[in-house]
Design a protein around this motif. Structure first.
Motif, PDB file in Angstrom:
ATOM      1  N   SER A  56       0.824  -1.211   0.000  1.00  6.32           N
ATOM      2  CA  SER A  56       0.000   0.000   0.000  1.00  6.32           C
ATOM      3  C   SER A  56       0.858   1.261   0.000  1.00  6.32           C
ATOM      4  CB  SER A  56      -0.943  -0.006   1.202  1.00  6.32           C
ATOM      5  OG  SER A  56      -0.201   0.033   2.399  1.00  6.32           O
ATOM      6  N   ARG A  57       1.987   1.181   0.660  1.00  6.45           N
ATOM      7  CA  ARG A  57       2.905   2.319   0.669  1.00  6.45           C
ATOM      8  C   ARG A  57       3.407   2.600  -0.748  1.00  6.45           C
ATOM      9  NH1 ARG A  57       4.753   7.178   1.961  1.00  6.45           N
ATOM     10  NH2 ARG A  57       7.014   7.343   1.988  1.00  6.45           N
ATOM     11  N   VAL A  58       3.791   1.541  -1.443  1.00  3.36           N
ATOM     12  CA  VAL A  58       4.283   1.684  -2.816  1.00  3.36           C
ATOM     13  C   VAL A  58       3.192   2.288  -3.699  1.00  3.36           C
ATOM     14  CG1 VAL A  58       5.072   0.433  -4.866  1.00  3.36           C
ATOM     15  CG2 VAL A  58       5.961  -0.183  -2.615  1.00  3.36           C
ATOM     16  N   SER A  59       1.987   1.745  -3.587  1.00  3.91           N
ATOM     17  CA  SER A  59       0.879   2.264  -4.397  1.00  3.91           C
ATOM     18  C   SER A  59       0.592   3.719  -4.079  1.00  3.91           C
ATOM     19  CB  SER A  59      -0.372   1.436  -4.156  1.00  3.91           C
ATOM     20  OG  SER A  59      -0.161   0.117  -4.590  1.00  3.91           O
ATOM     21  N   GLY A  60       0.649   4.040  -2.802  1.00  2.69           N
ATOM     22  CA  GLY A  60       0.405   5.416  -2.383  1.00  2.69           C
ATOM     23  C   GLY A  60       1.423   6.371  -2.978  1.00  2.69           C
ATOM     24  N   LEU A  61       2.660   5.969  -2.953  1.00  5.20           N
ATOM     25  CA  LEU A  61       3.723   6.808  -3.510  1.00  5.20           C
ATOM     26  C   LEU A  61       3.496   7.054  -4.996  1.00  5.20           C
ATOM     27  CD1 LEU A  61       6.952   5.347  -1.821  1.00  5.20           C
ATOM     28  CD2 LEU A  61       6.058   7.662  -1.555  1.00  5.20           C
ATOM     29  N   ILE A  62       3.112   6.005  -5.697  1.00  6.15           N
ATOM     30  CA  ILE A  62       2.893   6.145  -7.138  1.00  6.15           C
ATOM     31  C   ILE A  62       1.680   7.024  -7.416  1.00  6.15           C
ATOM     32  CG2 ILE A  62       2.370   4.901  -9.271  1.00  6.15           C
ATOM     33  CD1 ILE A  62       3.956   2.530  -8.088  1.00  6.15           C
ATOM     34  N   ASP A  63       0.620   6.829  -6.634  1.00  2.68           N
ATOM     35  CA  ASP A  63      -0.566   7.677  -6.798  1.00  2.68           C
ATOM     36  C   ASP A  63      -0.205   9.145  -6.621  1.00  2.68           C
ATOM     37  OD1 ASP A  63      -2.176   5.515  -7.270  1.00  2.68           O
ATOM     38  OD2 ASP A  63      -2.874   5.336  -5.212  1.00  2.68           O
ATOM     39  N   ASN A  64       0.558   9.423  -5.580  1.00  3.92           N
ATOM     40  CA  ASN A  64       0.985  10.801  -5.334  1.00  3.92           C
ATOM     41  C   ASN A  64       1.778  11.360  -6.504  1.00  3.92           C
ATOM     42  OD1 ASN A  64      -0.073  11.301  -2.845  1.00  3.92           O
ATOM     43  ND2 ASN A  64       1.720  10.545  -1.726  1.00  3.92           N
ATOM     44  N   GLN A  65       2.678  10.543  -6.988  1.00  7.31           N
ATOM     45  CA  GLN A  65       3.539  10.971  -8.074  1.00  7.31           C
ATOM     46  C   GLN A  65       2.703  11.322  -9.302  1.00  7.31           C
ATOM     47  OE1 GLN A  65       6.425  11.129  -6.905  1.00  7.31           O
ATOM     48  NE2 GLN A  65       7.824  11.467  -8.615  1.00  7.31           N
ATOM     49  N   ILE A  66       1.760  10.452  -9.617  1.00  5.53           N
ATOM     50  CA  ILE A  66       0.878  10.700 -10.758  1.00  5.53           C
ATOM     51  C   ILE A  66       0.093  12.000 -10.551  1.00  5.53           C
ATOM     52  CG2 ILE A  66      -1.196   9.872 -11.961  1.00  5.53           C
ATOM     53  CD1 ILE A  66      -0.130   7.007 -11.557  1.00  5.53           C
ATOM     54  N   ALA A  67      -0.432  12.160  -9.352  1.00  2.00           N
ATOM     55  CA  ALA A  67      -1.215  13.365  -9.053  1.00  2.00           C
ATOM     56  C   ALA A  67      -0.359  14.618  -9.220  1.00  2.00           C
ATOM     57  CB  ALA A  67      -1.772  13.284  -7.637  1.00  2.00           C
ATOM     58  N   GLN A  68       0.861  14.556  -8.736  1.00  2.00           N
ATOM     59  CA  GLN A  68       1.750  15.715  -8.838  1.00  2.00           C
ATOM     60  C   GLN A  68       2.004  16.095 -10.287  1.00  2.00           C
ATOM     61  OE1 GLN A  68       5.478  15.376  -6.662  1.00  2.00           O
ATOM     62  NE2 GLN A  68       4.349  14.999  -4.779  1.00  2.00           N
TER      63      GLN A  68
ATOM     64  N   ILE B 172       3.467  10.394 -16.667  1.00  2.00           N
ATOM     65  CA  ILE B 172       2.214   9.877 -16.118  1.00  2.00           C
ATOM     66  C   ILE B 172       1.844   8.559 -16.792  1.00  2.00           C
ATOM     67  CG2 ILE B 172      -0.272  10.301 -15.952  1.00  2.00           C
ATOM     68  CD1 ILE B 172       0.480  13.360 -15.852  1.00  2.00           C
ATOM     69  N   GLU B 173       1.950   8.552 -18.114  1.00  2.00           N
ATOM     70  CA  GLU B 173       1.654   7.340 -18.869  1.00  2.00           C
ATOM     71  C   GLU B 173       2.512   6.178 -18.405  1.00  2.00           C
ATOM     72  OE1 GLU B 173      -1.286   7.563 -20.005  1.00  2.00           O
ATOM     73  OE2 GLU B 173      -0.605   5.711 -20.985  1.00  2.00           O
ATOM     74  N   TYR B 174       3.801   6.457 -18.250  1.00  2.00           N
ATOM     75  CA  TYR B 174       4.724   5.389 -17.837  1.00  2.00           C
ATOM     76  C   TYR B 174       4.365   4.856 -16.458  1.00  2.00           C
ATOM     77  CZ  TYR B 174       8.808   2.656 -16.723  1.00  2.00           C
ATOM     78  OH  TYR B 174       9.624   1.622 -16.368  1.00  2.00           O
ATOM     79  N   LEU B 175       4.095   5.762 -15.548  1.00  2.00           N
ATOM     80  CA  LEU B 175       3.771   5.339 -14.189  1.00  2.00           C
ATOM     81  C   LEU B 175       2.524   4.458 -14.185  1.00  2.00           C
ATOM     82  CD1 LEU B 175       4.461   8.634 -12.180  1.00  2.00           C
ATOM     83  CD2 LEU B 175       5.879   6.576 -12.279  1.00  2.00           C
ATOM     84  N   LYS B 176       1.534   4.844 -14.985  1.00  2.00           N
ATOM     85  CA  LYS B 176       0.290   4.071 -15.030  1.00  2.00           C
ATOM     86  C   LYS B 176       0.501   2.694 -15.637  1.00  2.00           C
ATOM     87  CE  LYS B 176      -3.114   7.835 -15.229  1.00  2.00           C
ATOM     88  NZ  LYS B 176      -4.010   8.608 -16.132  1.00  2.00           N
ATOM     89  N   THR B 177       1.286   2.640 -16.684  1.00  2.00           N
ATOM     90  CA  THR B 177       1.421   1.372 -17.414  1.00  2.00           C
ATOM     91  C   THR B 177       2.493   0.436 -16.854  1.00  2.00           C
ATOM     92  OG1 THR B 177       2.884   2.485 -18.982  1.00  2.00           O
ATOM     93  CG2 THR B 177       0.571   2.284 -19.608  1.00  2.00           C
TER      94      THR B 177
END
Lengths: 186, 186
Positions: free
Chosen positions: A110-122, A157-162
């Motif tokens: 969940s920590r990893v997912s949270g970090l990625i979500d934040n990154q995408i949002a930023q 953003i695309e890279y992070l999502k995929t």
DNA sequence: GCTTCCATGTAATAGGTTACATGATTTG
DNA sequence: CAAATCATGTAACCTATTACATGGAAGC
């Protein structure tokens, strides 16, 4: 490039106060690619004045400190043009996030997912801000820089999502259903 | 993130010398996103030893200084895991090149083109180096980081190629042939 | 009433880079 | 024969950030 040169460059666009220069760094076309605090801008402006690269006229104001309006001199312009002939320092992309991702196995899923979500949002925020900027009347050079930001941040953003699965699926290397090699793990 | 924490993180992969840590920063998966010089690594390692986050065994060597091999301690591991729970500092992309591009009208057309050519070449080198890296056996976290670099640097090259005209064609705003509004300029 | 905007400036501190010192061995 | 690799370390320097000081006006 030091703050001094950056300020000098900005002043080729026209006169400005230290406060306005700071705002230009924060809101201008190169917002994502440069930064400077008051603590470095004001001393830089003083040094530029000393060196004769800019002149300063103080505007007396009511309650506030005198507004100091800086204008570039011919000497300053010439100095800046020379600076533009030097080899620019290489681009630097510093990312604590990416370094962190190397240690995804030391974090909870969940920590990893949270970090990625934040990154995408930023990055989404950044892209939106740049889209707003690009609607205002920009010169070609500014369009180039803003477009650069929009493009690579969108790609980010695309890279992070995929590819987020690469660091999110570490605890389930094998497919949970019908995993051929699961016997050993159980 | 300071160099100290970065070194500590690297040591979670296994023991290493200061020299090897430097090489890992230069050649590892995060090569493009972090950097540190000997002048900061060696003092960091001493501090980590002081703090009990790492231990150090000296290997006597022939002509050279003793090789000092550092290993992370349980306390160090725990400290690093805690660090991973903090909010990572925001990504920073600093580009003198892009700032320069804002002033393309103060440079000659050939200077602008040369700068862009260099920039493209630099990113192509980076992409190639990352491609080489991705052929070696990488962990998922490393794949994620290397892939990130490959993707956005490739996007960067594409953008530079397809949008360079924005800063290269400033002297010929109108199309040279059949330009409707050319009369005024002549 | 609190926050943000305006407006400048200084001082303490932190953090890192650069250059230097030393020197054998390997590679080109 | 020169350059790079291995290997550590220190000291001078530079640069910038952070926090502080000051304070009215406007917006929420």
């Amino acid at each position: 490039m030091d703050v001094r040169t950056a300020c000098l460059g900005l002043l080729t666009f026209g006169e400005a106060t230290g406060y306005e220069i700071k705002k230009a760094f924060e809101d201008g076309a190169f917002r994502s690619f440069i930064d400077a605090s008051f603590g470095s801008i004001y001393p830089a402006l003083n040094k530029l004045t000393e060196d004769g690269h800019v002149t300063c006229k103080a505007m007396v104001q009511d309650g506030r400190p005198d507004k100091k309006i800086y204008s570039i001199t011919d000497a300053g312009k010439s100095f800046f043009k020379d600076a533009l002939q030097e080899t620019p320092q290489e681009d630097k992309f510093r990312s604590e996030f990416l370094f962190w991702m190397t240690f995804s196995d030391l974090m909870s899923a969940s920590r990893v997912s949270g970090l990625i979500d934040n990154q995408i949002a930023q990055y989404q925020t950044k892209v939106e801000e740049l889209r707003q900027l690009s609607k205002t009347g920009l010169q070609d050079g500014e369009k180039f820089v803003v477009g650069f930001g929009e493009t690579i941040f969108t790609a980010t953003i695309e890279y992070l999502k995929t590819h987020r699965h690469l660091v999110e699926d570490q605890f389930t290397t094998e497919h949970p259903l019908h995993g051929g090699a699961m016997a050993a793990a159980e």
